[in-house]
Design an enzyme around this catalytic site. Structure first.
Site, PDB file in Angstrom:
ATOM      1  CB  SER A  59      -0.958  -0.045   1.190  1.00 50.65           C
ATOM      2  OG  SER A  59      -1.988   0.899   1.063  1.00 50.65           O
ATOM      3  CG  HIS A 115      -5.517  -2.423   0.167  1.00 52.37           C
ATOM      4  ND1 HIS A 115      -5.042  -2.008  -1.067  1.00 52.37           N
ATOM      5  CD2 HIS A 115      -4.853  -1.689   1.097  1.00 52.37           C
ATOM      6  CE1 HIS A 115      -4.138  -1.058  -0.892  1.00 52.37           C
ATOM      7  NE2 HIS A 115      -4.002  -0.853   0.407  1.00 52.37           N
ATOM      8  CG  ASP A 146      -7.135  -2.735  -3.514  1.00 57.07           C
ATOM      9  OD1 ASP A 146      -7.706  -2.143  -2.583  1.00 57.07           O
ATOM     10  OD2 ASP A 146      -5.903  -2.847  -3.599  1.00 57.07           O
TER      11      ASP A 146
END
Length: 268
Positions: A96, A246, A218
């Site tokens: 991320s 995610h 996602d």
């Protein structure tokens, strides 16, 4: 006062390989999120795990709201850890927001990096239409941050199932617990820095070969973001995952491990 970087960031070094792999967790998480990935690489790599200041078992008294009001503050911590461990030509795996943190660090000190693996990355979360779709309107993020401030526990229970997007309830509960374990003020600032960040102009300066792992369905980093990154990041490879959500390193560690290994085998 001299800061012990390894204690500050709760650094752990595992594995027996000669090459180094640095695993960097995302917002609201800590190094334990990599536990399903580590066994697949421990025989071939020296694995470096750490917690960002404000996360996990890092030293909270080292948190500096001015320093960490920008992703460059976190990038500096990555470089501090690499310097402390004398890391060169590492494989950096960032989940991320850590994808961009690692990229920013590599622009400043490329000798520390040989490859970057971005897991669910986004250079900008806010839509900038008509030319860029990040997945969020600015008002969406404003409301999310307001929810964090007004009802931190409620925010965690609301967000965890959306971003995990898994039928495995135990993973959603783990993520919610991870969110709730953070200092609310630090978590909110990290969220603000993350979701308002815009690294699009930095992409041209990045030179390290990169694997982009794009998750399916996602809610944080939609498919359009992965394609944007791939088209603007030189030396990049884009792989679409079957994993939904995610957090594929938690929900689909086997697929995540295989794709990383395939990329590294094909790219030295």
């Amino acid at each position: 006062m001299t800061v012990n970087v390894l204690k500050r960031n709760n650094v752990k070094v595992l594995g027996t390989g000669s090459r180094t792999m640095v695993l960097a967790h995302g917002f609201g998480c800590d190094q334990d999120m990599w536990r399903f990935i580590v066994p697949g690489f421990a025989d071939d790599y020296r694995i470096v795990l750490f917690d960002y200041v404000g996360s996990g078992n890092s030293q909270l008294d080292c948190y500096d709201s001015h320093k960490y009001n920008d992703l460059q503050g976190y990038a500096q911590d990555v470089l501090d850890i690499m310097e402390a461990l004398d890391v060169r030509d590492a494989i950096f795996v960032g989940h991320s927001v850590s994808s961009m943190i690692g990229m920013l660090a590599s622009i400043r000190a490329p000798h520390h990096f040989s490859r970057i693996v971005m897991l669910g990355p986004s250079p900008c979360y806010v839509n900038d239409m008509p030319n860029y779709y990040g997945g969020f309107e600015r008002t969406d993020i404003d409301e999310l941050l307001q929810m964090m401030q007004m009802n931190f526990i409620g925010w965690a229970s609301y967000l965890a199932p959306i971003v995990m997007n898994s039928d495995r309830r135990e993973l959603t509960e783990e993520l919610e617990k991870s969110f709730c374990s953070r200092d609310p003020h630090i978590a909110r600032q990290f969220a603000e820095v993350t979701f308002y960040s815009d690294c699009r102009e930095d992409l041209d300066s990045a030179s390290i070969p990169t694997l982009i792992l794009q998750c399916s369905e996602d809610s944080i980093a939609p498919v359009e973001v992965g394609h944007y990154l791939h088209s603007h990041l030189k030396n990049s490879t884009l792989r679409q995952m079957t994993a939904k959500g995610h957090y594929p390193h938690l929900s689909h560690p086997a697929e995540t491990t295989v794709l990383i290994k395939e990329y590294l085998a094909a790219n030295g």
